[in-house]
Design a protein around this motif. Structure first.
Motif, short mmCIF file in Angstrom:
data_model
loop_
_atom_site.label_atom_id
_atom_site.label_comp_id
_atom_site.label_asym_id
_atom_site.label_seq_id
_atom_site.Cartn_x
_atom_site.Cartn_y
_atom_site.Cartn_z
N ALA A 254 10.87 0.93 -7.56
CA ALA A 254 11.73 2.12 -7.24
C ALA A 254 12.05 2.51 -8.45
O ALA A 254 12.29 3.84 -8.52
N ARG A 255 12.37 2.14 -9.56
CA ARG A 255 12.96 2.63 -10.59
C ARG A 255 11.78 3.28 -11.40
O ARG A 255 12.02 4.54 -11.93
N GLU A 256 10.51 2.98 -11.20
CA GLU A 256 9.37 3.69 -11.69
C GLU A 256 9.24 5.01 -10.80
O GLU A 256 8.90 5.99 -11.54
N ILE A 257 9.49 4.93 -9.52
CA ILE A 257 9.23 5.89 -8.63
C ILE A 257 10.17 7.10 -9.07
O ILE A 257 9.99 8.39 -9.11
N PHE A 258 11.58 6.52 -9.40
CA PHE A 258 12.55 7.84 -9.78
C PHE A 258 12.15 8.38 -10.99
O PHE A 258 12.58 9.64 -11.35
N GLY B 158 -1.74 5.64 -9.97
CA GLY B 158 -1.86 5.93 -8.83
C GLY B 158 -0.57 6.63 -8.23
O GLY B 158 -0.64 7.72 -7.64
N LEU B 159 0.65 6.18 -8.71
CA LEU B 159 2.04 6.75 -8.30
C LEU B 159 2.09 8.20 -8.87
O LEU B 159 2.50 9.21 -8.04
N ALA B 160 1.59 8.46 -10.08
CA ALA B 160 1.78 9.99 -10.59
C ALA B 160 0.70 10.84 -9.68
O ALA B 160 1.06 12.07 -9.57
N ARG B 161 -0.52 10.28 -9.25
CA ARG B 161 -1.25 11.06 -8.39
C ARG B 161 -0.63 11.33 -7.02
O ARG B 161 -0.60 12.41 -6.56
N VAL B 162 -0.12 10.44 -6.49
CA VAL B 162 0.65 10.68 -5.18
C VAL B 162 2.01 11.68 -5.20
O VAL B 162 1.99 12.49 -4.60
N LEU B 163 2.66 11.33 -6.50
CA LEU B 163 3.73 12.38 -6.58
C LEU B 163 3.31 13.78 -6.93
O LEU B 163 3.86 14.90 -6.33
N GLN B 164 2.16 13.96 -7.44
CA GLN B 164 1.55 15.49 -7.58
C GLN B 164 1.08 15.98 -6.51
O GLN B 164 1.41 17.22 -6.26
N GLU B 165 0.71 15.05 -5.49
CA GLU B 165 0.07 15.57 -4.22
C GLU B 165 1.31 16.02 -3.28
O GLU B 165 1.08 17.05 -2.47
N LEU B 166 2.04 15.25 -3.35
CA LEU B 166 3.56 15.66 -2.74
C LEU B 166 4.57 16.70 -3.26
O LEU B 166 5.24 17.02 -2.90
N ASN B 167 4.19 17.15 -4.60
CA ASN B 167 4.36 18.30 -5.33
C ASN B 167 5.85 17.75 -5.80
O ASN B 167 6.91 18.57 -5.89
N VAL B 168 5.84 16.71 -6.16
CA VAL B 168 7.31 16.15 -6.59
C VAL B 168 7.38 16.39 -8.06
O VAL B 168 8.46 16.48 -8.72
N THR B 169 6.12 16.13 -8.86
CA THR B 169 6.38 16.46 -10.28
C THR B 169 5.77 17.87 -10.56
O THR B 169 5.05 18.47 -10.04
N VAL C 179 0.80 -1.16 0.07
CA VAL C 179 -0.14 0.07 -0.05
C VAL C 179 0.83 1.10 -0.07
O VAL C 179 1.94 1.25 0.86
N PHE C 180 0.58 2.35 -0.67
CA PHE C 180 1.20 3.52 -0.82
C PHE C 180 0.18 4.83 -0.90
O PHE C 180 -0.87 4.79 -1.46
N SER C 181 0.59 5.85 -0.62
CA SER C 181 -0.18 7.09 -0.71
C SER C 181 0.80 8.25 -0.52
O SER C 181 1.98 8.24 -0.09
N ALA C 182 0.17 9.49 -0.21
CA ALA C 182 0.96 10.64 -0.02
C ALA C 182 1.10 10.92 1.81
O ALA C 182 1.63 11.70 2.17
#
Length: 282
Positions: free
Chosen positions: A219-223, A271-282, A147-150
């Motif tokens: 991890a590779r996809e996260i980075f 889902g990862l894209a949404r989380v990164l957007q919420e974290l202001n990473v992308t 499970v993952f989220s912001a």
């Protein structure tokens, strides 16, 4: 439908609060899961038409030393709540885990596959499943994974932190499963609660993100999505020992959930894209 949700600060509970803000959320201040009678009293006060249990002991490694506490939180108290719901015909949705399996082979686990947890955490979550099932009421047990989220502590946030500190990381590559966005789990739980209320079938179901991937691939996809240049090297589990043994094969067959409830596997990359957007990473 009056929905009562146990849990307030966890990853899924936070997403449930977004999805259904008018639900009654019962946190530890009102009902500590180490005190089943307090939880039972809170449940009765709210007179629910459906209950979702998003509270759990999730410290996988610490559970090796605190198994009695984990058993109380993950099994005994949920069993008390499920029994009360069963007496009134109230649907009860329990979130469980891929850790109920031993991780052998490379075939996706079916809901009826033999269980054989490797860790105290897995044993207590399996006991929780058995307690909810044994209560005899309308219920759904939703096994999920990675499970993952912001919010809170999870692999995505750990990788972002470590990737900002280091140019290269060594990540386990011989454990494979489906990363699952917490917001998708929240929606699945709500759908199950509504469907059970309408007389749909219950029981154990699997819900995990697609496609299956190793931790190193995750991890590779996260980075990549975060625009970080951190290099990932594959390592075996044996080079990253932990107090609790993790299943190597966490693939979950989610076919029956789609068949019975129309809930499809979510694409974890979206889902990862949404989380990164919420974290202001992308």
């Amino acid at each position: 439908m009056r929905v009562v949700i146990f849990g307030r600060t966890g990853q899924v509970a936070r997403e449930l609060a977004r999805a259904i803000p008018d639900a009654a959320f019962i946190g530890r201040d009102e009902a500590d899961f180490t005190d089943p009678l307090a939880c039972l009293a809170a449940l009765k006060r709210h007179a629910p038409e459906a209950v979702i249990n998003a509270a759990a002991y999730t410290a996988v490694d610490r559970a090796e030393e605190e198994e009695p506490l984990a058993l109380q939180v993950n099994a005994r108290t949920p069993g008390v709540l499920a029994a009360e719901c069963a007496a009134g015909g109230v649907p009860f949705v329990q979130i469980s885990t891929d850790y109920v399996f031993d991780g052998a082979g490379d075939t996706a686990w079916l809901p009826h596959s033999p269980t054989a947890p490797l860790s105290a955490y897995g044993r207590t979550k399996l006991a929780g499943e058995e307690a909810v099932r044994g209560a005899g009421g309308p219920h759904a047990i939703l096994r999920t994974s990675w499970v993952f989220s912001a919010h809170g502590a999870n692999f995505v946030k750990s990788m972002l932190r470590l990737g900002a500190e280091r140019d290269a990381l060594r990540i386990v590559a011989d454990q494979v499963g489906g990363p699952t966005p917490a917001d998708a789990i929240a929606q699945a739980c709500l759908t199950l609660a509504r469907n059970l209320r309408d007389g749909a079938p219950g029981g154990a179901y699997h819900f995990a993100g697609a496609p299956d991937v190793s931790w190193a691939g995750f991890a590779r996809e996260i980075f990549a999505q975060a625009g970080m240049q951190t290099e990932v090297s594959d390592i075996p589990t044996s080079e990253y020992p932990t107090p609790a043994k993790r299943p190597s094969n966490s693939r979950l067959d989610c076919t029956s959930l789609m068949r019975d409830h129309g809930i499809a596997r979510p694409d974890w990359r979206a889902g990862l894209a949404r989380v990164l957007q919420e974290l202001n990473v992308t």
